[in-house]
Write a protein that holds these residues in place. Structure first.
Motif, short mmCIF file in Angstrom:
data_model
loop_
_atom_site.label_atom_id
_atom_site.label_comp_id
_atom_site.label_asym_id
_atom_site.label_seq_id
_atom_site.Cartn_x
_atom_site.Cartn_y
_atom_site.Cartn_z
N ASN A 95 -21.20 -24.52 27.51
CA ASN A 95 -19.84 -25.04 27.60
C ASN A 95 -18.81 -24.03 27.10
N PRO A 96 -17.63 -23.96 27.75
CA PRO A 96 -16.53 -23.24 27.14
C PRO A 96 -16.09 -23.97 25.88
N SER A 97 -15.32 -23.31 25.04
CA SER A 97 -15.00 -23.90 23.74
C SER A 97 -13.55 -24.37 23.67
N SER A 98 -13.35 -25.44 22.93
CA SER A 98 -12.01 -25.79 22.48
C SER A 98 -11.78 -25.11 21.13
N TRP A 99 -10.51 -24.98 20.76
CA TRP A 99 -10.15 -24.28 19.53
C TRP A 99 -9.31 -25.20 18.65
N GLN A 131 -21.83 -22.02 23.22
CA GLN A 131 -23.22 -21.56 23.13
C GLN A 131 -23.97 -21.90 24.42
N HIS A 132 -24.94 -21.05 24.77
CA HIS A 132 -25.66 -21.23 26.02
C HIS A 132 -26.50 -22.51 26.03
N TRP A 133 -26.83 -23.05 24.85
CA TRP A 133 -27.68 -24.24 24.81
C TRP A 133 -26.87 -25.54 24.78
N GLU A 134 -25.56 -25.45 24.71
CA GLU A 134 -24.74 -26.66 24.76
C GLU A 134 -24.65 -27.15 26.20
N ARG A 135 -24.72 -28.45 26.38
CA ARG A 135 -24.74 -28.96 27.74
C ARG A 135 -23.87 -30.21 27.89
N ASN A 136 -23.50 -30.45 29.12
CA ASN A 136 -22.65 -31.57 29.47
C ASN A 136 -23.20 -32.19 30.76
N HIS A 137 -23.39 -33.49 30.76
CA HIS A 137 -23.91 -34.17 31.96
C HIS A 137 -23.05 -35.39 32.22
N TYR A 138 -22.61 -35.52 33.49
CA TYR A 138 -21.79 -36.67 33.89
C TYR A 138 -22.28 -37.16 35.23
N GLN A 139 -22.56 -38.46 35.31
CA GLN A 139 -22.99 -39.08 36.57
C GLN A 139 -22.13 -40.30 36.83
N ASN A 140 -21.61 -40.41 38.06
CA ASN A 140 -20.73 -41.52 38.39
C ASN A 140 -21.02 -42.01 39.80
N THR A 141 -21.11 -43.32 39.95
CA THR A 141 -21.22 -43.96 41.25
C THR A 141 -20.08 -44.97 41.39
N ARG A 142 -19.36 -44.84 42.49
CA ARG A 142 -18.21 -45.73 42.71
C ARG A 142 -18.31 -46.34 44.10
N TYR A 143 -18.08 -47.65 44.18
CA TYR A 143 -18.13 -48.33 45.46
C TYR A 143 -17.09 -49.45 45.46
N ALA A 154 -22.91 -32.71 23.87
CA ALA A 154 -22.93 -32.39 22.44
C ALA A 154 -21.53 -32.63 21.92
N ASP A 155 -21.34 -33.66 21.13
CA ASP A 155 -20.01 -34.16 20.83
C ASP A 155 -19.36 -33.41 19.67
N GLY A 156 -18.07 -33.08 19.82
CA GLY A 156 -17.31 -32.52 18.70
C GLY A 156 -17.61 -31.07 18.39
N VAL A 157 -18.24 -30.31 19.30
CA VAL A 157 -18.54 -28.91 19.03
C VAL A 157 -17.31 -28.07 19.38
N SER A 158 -16.81 -27.27 18.43
CA SER A 158 -15.62 -26.47 18.68
C SER A 158 -15.57 -25.29 17.73
N ASN A 159 -14.72 -24.32 18.10
CA ASN A 159 -14.43 -23.19 17.23
C ASN A 159 -13.19 -23.49 16.41
N THR A 160 -13.21 -23.14 15.15
CA THR A 160 -12.08 -23.40 14.26
C THR A 160 -11.59 -22.10 13.64
N ASP A 165 -29.05 -19.12 17.90
CA ASP A 165 -29.98 -20.18 18.27
C ASP A 165 -29.45 -21.53 17.83
N ARG A 166 -29.93 -22.55 18.51
CA ARG A 166 -29.51 -23.91 18.18
C ARG A 166 -29.99 -24.28 16.77
N PRO A 167 -29.11 -24.88 15.94
CA PRO A 167 -29.53 -25.26 14.60
C PRO A 167 -30.68 -26.27 14.62
N VAL A 168 -31.56 -26.16 13.65
CA VAL A 168 -32.63 -27.13 13.46
C VAL A 168 -32.11 -28.20 12.50
N VAL A 169 -32.05 -29.43 12.97
CA VAL A 169 -31.48 -30.51 12.17
C VAL A 169 -32.52 -31.59 11.92
#
Length: 497
Positions: A36-40, A62-74, A102-108, A193-197
């Motif tokens: 994902n591109p970043s918000s600041w 980061q390359h491992w951040e992802r976004n998925h959106y699925q929508n069906t409209r009728y 991945a919610d709330g990920v940003s550069n500050t 690398d993605r943090p281990v949580v």
């Protein structure tokens, strides 16, 4: 960055009888993005850098951040010309969506000029914020035509219904995790690398949010004579919000709002009008973070407020062009983040914002092969009636430019029938990213160029479009937290079956 999209659309029209038309449409969209591109955002004391310092051709997430959106409209629309004096219209639409991100990920940006990256992570198997949403809309209207003496009427009466419903985990927000804390713009994006949580209990997936709006409307389009006409209407709107697992208490607000327009045609090609209208608007909802800090009342939705608008304008049809101008004033509620404590911002609803200005538009064919669409808006927006923070009175609302201009010109070439050359320019004057008007976003101008070619293939119409957006590769702040898109090449093909 990897991007995969799928979009399918189908529409069906059935003329059941000469007077009865049924329209059915279905769309399906699937969007997946990895990287994902970043918000600041900005920590206390941090200074906004020039957009020129941020290479917008690179991914600052980061390359491992992802976004998925699925929508069906009728949905479906039904129109019945029941009688010469009566038309009945009905419509229904259902939209089902699911988001994972991945919610709330940003550069500050920090006060020392460095930047950190942080976000919320849920651990293996539950590392995205999943949300299911359903949106249902329905409407039923009748148009009644009759005359009283020399005055003609078209009365429209009906009801509109809109319901949003969503499901999330009851423990939606995981703790913040810092990905890195010593980034510098001159070094470019930093990839780790993605943090281990640790595992995080997200609770049951039954925390629901329901937002329902019902509006009853009646209006009369009155034609007094060849020059004078009047449009008068009333709407009764009710907004009801119910939630579980969120900070917003349930509420139900209703209001009766009028609409009134007086129209005068001094010449057949000239129309003048004056309009006054009110509407019940849904309040804003507090974001999960602001300025790099968690919002105290995240998820809270403000109550609806009534806005009003006055507009005086004129329209002139000359040749193949339609020219228009309008003076306007919009008075609506103000919602903003109170940062008296920058580490604990609070979303509040306080005061009003008044937008006044003048607008000019022009569109149509100005010559045999030339057409254009353009507009110039000169707004003047100010904050008033502040009780919680009187210092905001007289300030400009955030994100409101003092001047906006757009122009798009098309030329149908002589040397190749079906080929149209396209050019456009967009100017946005400076805006403010904070309520106190200390963080000013510079003005910017964008240029687009392209071409469109219409032909036939196997007896079917085919249109090819090629366009370069932001052709000058201008770097600019699109808003207070996002850098604008770089030079982008788009290509598309469309046909009718």
């Amino acid at each position: 960055m990897k991007l995969r999209t799928r979009f399918l659309s189908a529409a069906f029209d059935w003329r059941i009888t000469d007077d009865l038309l049924l329209q059915v449409n279905v769309t399906d969209r699937d969007y997946k993005k990895l990287g994902n591109p970043s918000s600041w955002s900005f920590a206390p004391g941090a200074v906004r850098p020039s957009a020129k310092e941020i290479d917008n051709t690179r991914i600052w997430g980061q390359h491992w951040e992802r976004n998925h959106y699925q929508n069906t409209r009728y949905g479906a629309n039904l129109r019945w010309e029941a009688a010469p004096w009566l038309t009945l219209r009905a419509g229904w639409m259902q939209s089902d969506s699911e988001r994972g991100y991945a919610d709330g990920v940003s550069n500050t940006f920090q006060a020392d000029g460095s930047f950190t990256r942080s976000g919320r992570f849920f651990g293996p198997g539950v590392d995205t914020m999943n949300q299911i949403s359903k949106d249902t809309r329905a409407q039923l209207f009748g148009d009644f035509r009759f005359e009283t003496g020399t005055i003609s009427h078209q009365v429209t009466a009906g009801v509109q219904y809109h319901k949003d419903w969503s499901v999330r985990y009851s423990n939606g927000w995981a703790p913040y995790v810092t990905v890195f804390s010593d980034g510098h713009l001159e070094d470019g994006p930093r990839y780790v690398d993605r943090p281990v949580v640790a595992p995080f209990d997200r609770g049951a997936r039954n925390a629901t949010w329901t937002d329902t709006r019902t509006t009853f409307t009646v209006g009369d389009d009155i034609r007094l004579d060849e020059r004078w006409s009047l449009l008068a209407g009333l709407s009764h709107s009710t907004i009801e919000v119910r939630s579980q697992g969120w900070s917003t208490p349930p509420y139900e607000e209703s209001a009766v709002t009028p609409t009134l327009s007086l129209i005068y045609k001094p010449l057949p090609a000239v129309t003048t009008y004056v309009t006054y209208m009110e509407s019940l608007e849904q309040g804003g909802t507090a974001a999960e973070q602001f300025g790099g800090a968690p919002v105290v009342n995240a998820g809270e939705s403000m109550k609806p407020m009534v806005s009003d608008q006055i507009e005086i304008g004129a329209k002139w049809s000359v040749g193949g062009m339609l020219l228009s101008t309008a003076l306007f004033q919009i008075d609506k509620s103000l919602q903003y983040y109170d940062i008296s404590d920058p580490a604990a911002p609070v979303y509040v609803q306080d005061g009003r914002q008044v937008h006044r200005g003048i607008e000019f538009t022009a569109f149509g064919r100005m010559a045999e092969r030339w057409s254009l669409i353009g507009g110039l808006t000169l707004p003047d927006a100010k904050v008033k009636k502040q009780e919680q923070n009187p210092a905001l009175e007289g300030k400009h609302p955030t994100g409101t430019a003092e001047r906006l201009a757009k122009l798009r010109v098309e030329y149908d070439t002589r040397w190749l029938p079906g080929l149209t050359l396209v050019g456009g320019v967009q100017y946005t004057r400076h805006r403010y990213a904070d309520q106190m008007n200390t963080d000013r976003l510079p003005a910017f101008t964008l240029f687009d160029v392209g071409a469109r070619y219409a032909t036939t293939l196997a007896g079917r119409p085919l249109t090819a479009r090629l366009e370069v957006q932001n052709a000058g590769d201008r770097r600019y702040w699109n808003n207070g937290s996002e850098v604008g898109e770089p030079r982008t090449l788009t290509f598309s093909l469309s046909t009718d079956f």
